[in-house]
Design a protein around this motif. Structure first.
Motif, PDB file in Angstrom:
ATOM      1  N   GLU A   6      -5.086  -1.315  -0.458  1.00 19.16           N
ATOM      2  CA  GLU A   6      -6.012  -1.057   0.656  1.00 19.16           C
ATOM      3  C   GLU A   6      -7.398  -1.618   0.357  1.00 19.16           C
ATOM      4  O   GLU A   6      -7.786  -1.766  -0.796  1.00 19.16           O
ATOM      5  N   ALA A   7      -8.138  -1.877   1.456  1.00 23.03           N
ATOM      6  CA  ALA A   7      -9.549  -2.262   1.308  1.00 23.03           C
ATOM      7  C   ALA A   7     -10.325  -1.048   0.797  1.00 23.03           C
ATOM      8  O   ALA A   7      -9.971   0.090   1.132  1.00 23.03           O
ATOM      9  N   TYR A   9     -10.235  -2.109  -2.363  1.00 21.94           N
ATOM     10  CA  TYR A   9      -9.672  -2.416  -3.685  1.00 21.94           C
ATOM     11  C   TYR A   9      -8.865  -3.715  -3.695  1.00 21.94           C
ATOM     12  O   TYR A   9      -8.899  -4.474  -4.657  1.00 21.94           O
ATOM     13  N   ASN A  10      -8.107  -3.971  -2.607  1.00 19.33           N
ATOM     14  CA  ASN A  10      -7.245  -5.160  -2.598  1.00 19.33           C
ATOM     15  C   ASN A  10      -8.046  -6.461  -2.697  1.00 19.33           C
ATOM     16  O   ASN A  10      -7.539  -7.483  -3.124  1.00 19.33           O
ATOM     17  N   LYS A  11      -9.322  -6.385  -2.325  1.00 17.23           N
ATOM     18  CA  LYS A  11     -10.164  -7.598  -2.406  1.00 17.23           C
ATOM     19  C   LYS A  11     -10.809  -7.750  -3.782  1.00 17.23           C
ATOM     20  O   LYS A  11     -11.416  -8.771  -4.077  1.00 17.23           O
ATOM     21  N   THR A  12     -10.677  -6.725  -4.614  1.00 14.98           N
ATOM     22  CA  THR A  12     -11.344  -6.787  -5.922  1.00 14.98           C
ATOM     23  C   THR A  12     -10.419  -7.371  -6.999  1.00 14.98           C
ATOM     24  O   THR A  12     -10.807  -7.489  -8.152  1.00 14.98           O
ATOM     25  N   VAL A  13      -9.186  -7.665  -6.616  1.00 20.14           N
ATOM     26  CA  VAL A  13      -8.197  -8.125  -7.590  1.00 20.14           C
ATOM     27  C   VAL A  13      -7.856  -9.579  -7.329  1.00 20.14           C
ATOM     28  O   VAL A  13      -7.658  -9.977  -6.182  1.00 20.14           O
ATOM     29  N   ASP A  14      -7.801 -10.382  -8.404  1.00 25.27           N
ATOM     30  CA  ASP A  14      -7.317 -11.757  -8.258  1.00 25.27           C
ATOM     31  C   ASP A  14      -5.797 -11.726  -8.453  1.00 25.27           C
ATOM     32  O   ASP A  14      -5.281 -11.830  -9.569  1.00 25.27           O
ATOM     33  N   TRP A  15      -5.087 -11.578  -7.332  1.00 19.98           N
ATOM     34  CA  TRP A  15      -3.637 -11.366  -7.396  1.00 19.98           C
ATOM     35  C   TRP A  15      -2.908 -12.578  -7.960  1.00 19.98           C
ATOM     36  O   TRP A  15      -1.785 -12.453  -8.457  1.00 19.98           O
ATOM     37  N   THR A  16      -3.541 -13.770  -7.905  1.00 17.06           N
ATOM     38  CA  THR A  16      -2.843 -14.961  -8.411  1.00 17.06           C
ATOM     39  C   THR A  16      -2.640 -14.892  -9.932  1.00 17.06           C
ATOM     40  O   THR A  16      -1.827 -15.594 -10.491  1.00 17.06           O
ATOM     41  N   PHE A  45       3.942  -5.084  -3.854  1.00 11.79           N
ATOM     42  CA  PHE A  45       3.748  -6.526  -3.753  1.00 11.79           C
ATOM     43  C   PHE A  45       4.197  -7.154  -2.440  1.00 11.79           C
ATOM     44  O   PHE A  45       4.000  -8.336  -2.243  1.00 11.79           O
ATOM     45  N   SER A  46       4.738  -6.350  -1.507  1.00 16.59           N
ATOM     46  CA  SER A  46       4.935  -6.897  -0.160  1.00 16.59           C
ATOM     47  C   SER A  46       3.622  -6.792   0.628  1.00 16.59           C
ATOM     48  O   SER A  46       3.492  -7.338   1.707  1.00 16.59           O
ATOM     49  N   LYS A  47       2.636  -6.090   0.035  1.00 19.28           N
ATOM     50  CA  LYS A  47       1.389  -5.835   0.756  1.00 19.28           C
ATOM     51  C   LYS A  47       0.191  -6.603   0.206  1.00 19.28           C
ATOM     52  O   LYS A  47      -0.904  -6.504   0.740  1.00 19.28           O
ATOM     53  N   VAL A  48       0.405  -7.296  -0.914  1.00 19.00           N
ATOM     54  CA  VAL A  48      -0.706  -8.033  -1.528  1.00 19.00           C
ATOM     55  C   VAL A  48      -0.221  -9.450  -1.856  1.00 19.00           C
ATOM     56  O   VAL A  48       0.982  -9.673  -2.009  1.00 19.00           O
ATOM     57  N   PRO A  49      -1.172 -10.406  -1.973  1.00 21.20           N
ATOM     58  CA  PRO A  49      -0.758 -11.801  -2.145  1.00 21.20           C
ATOM     59  C   PRO A  49      -0.380 -12.190  -3.577  1.00 21.20           C
ATOM     60  O   PRO A  49      -0.937 -13.133  -4.150  1.00 21.20           O
ATOM     61  N   ILE A  50       0.570 -11.474  -4.148  1.00 26.72           N
ATOM     62  CA  ILE A  50       1.080 -11.875  -5.469  1.00 26.72           C
ATOM     63  C   ILE A  50       1.934 -13.139  -5.275  1.00 26.72           C
ATOM     64  O   ILE A  50       2.681 -13.245  -4.295  1.00 26.72           O
TER      65      ILE A  50
END
Ligand SMILES: O=C1O[C@H](COP(=O)(O)O)[C@@H](O)[C@H](O)[C@H]1O
Length: 210
Positions: A6-7, A9-16, A45-50
């Motif tokens: 969720e926002a 937090y999801n923007k604070t992670v470099d999922w790549t 991981f269906s919810k974040v750009p891993i």
């Protein structure tokens, strides 16, 4: 984990930069309700750009023995390509984080009490076909691998796990059974327990602040 999707937090992670593996997995189809892959996929991981190729799940169409050996090979390749580091005190991979739950019997990953799997010190990934908790066939990281990680987090919720949490964390003395969770002692890494109030209710001298 839910919060991470969720926002803000999801923007604070470099999922790549994330590579995902399973500390244990049940040998069932990936869409099976018992699949740990499905649990993590639906919850995270269906919810974040891993990056899809960074998600390393087991081969669910072979035996537990083959799945464990193939999974160890996958980890060896990731070590070879330096995606995963190596411990300087063992020949084990050094994961940045091993995230574990704990069962009411004190098991972590698929390392069950009084099971010979607890003594496996040679393999990185091993298998069992007689799990006391269904389903019976599983693969699991061994204790040396878990204990070589830089960080280990154990997340425990619910009153039915309070006794096991007490046995795993408190200074219970030599006459008490040693639950598998107590054997999680990172050699050079950091261990952090996350417990809710009911799970922490039997910890000695524990005061919970809301
Ligand atoms: O079977 C498993 O169980 C544990 C946790 O127990 P539960 O009662 O919370 O389901 C889990 O951490 C482990 O990875 C898993 O395969």
């Amino acid at each position: 984990m839910g919060k991470l999707c969720e926002a803000p937090y999801n923007k604070t992670v470099d999922w790549t930069k994330w590579y995902i593996l399973w500390a244990d997995e049940r040998v069932v189809a990936k869409n099976h309700v018992d699949s740990n892959y499905k649990l993590a996929k639906d919850g995270l991981f269906s919810k974040v750009p891993i990056v899809p190729s960074h998600v390393n799940s087991i081969n669910d169409s072979v035996s537990a023995e083959e799945a464990a050996s193939e999974y160890e090979f996958v980890i060896r390749q990731l070590v070879k390509s330096r995606v995963i580091g190596v411990s300087d005190t063992s020949d084990c991979p050094k994961f940045d984080l091993v995230l574990l739950g704990m069962g009411s019997d004190g098991h972590v990953a698929s390392l069950f009490p009084n099971h010979s799997v607890l003594d496996e010190n040679n393999e990185w990934v091993t298998f069992i076909t007689d799990s006391p908790k269904p389903p019976p066939e599983r693969i699991t990281f061994t204790l040396p691998v878990i204990n070589s990680a830089s960080n280990v987090a154990i997340v425990v919720t619910g009153e039915n796990k309070a006794e096991a949490a007490h046995l795993a964390i408190d200074d219970v003395g030599p006459d008490c059974i040693v639950v598998p969770a107590r054997m999680v002692q990172p050699t050079k890494g950091k261990l952090v327990w996350f417990l809710d109030k009911p799970a922490a209710s039997k910890l000695e001298g524990f005061q919970f602040s809301d």
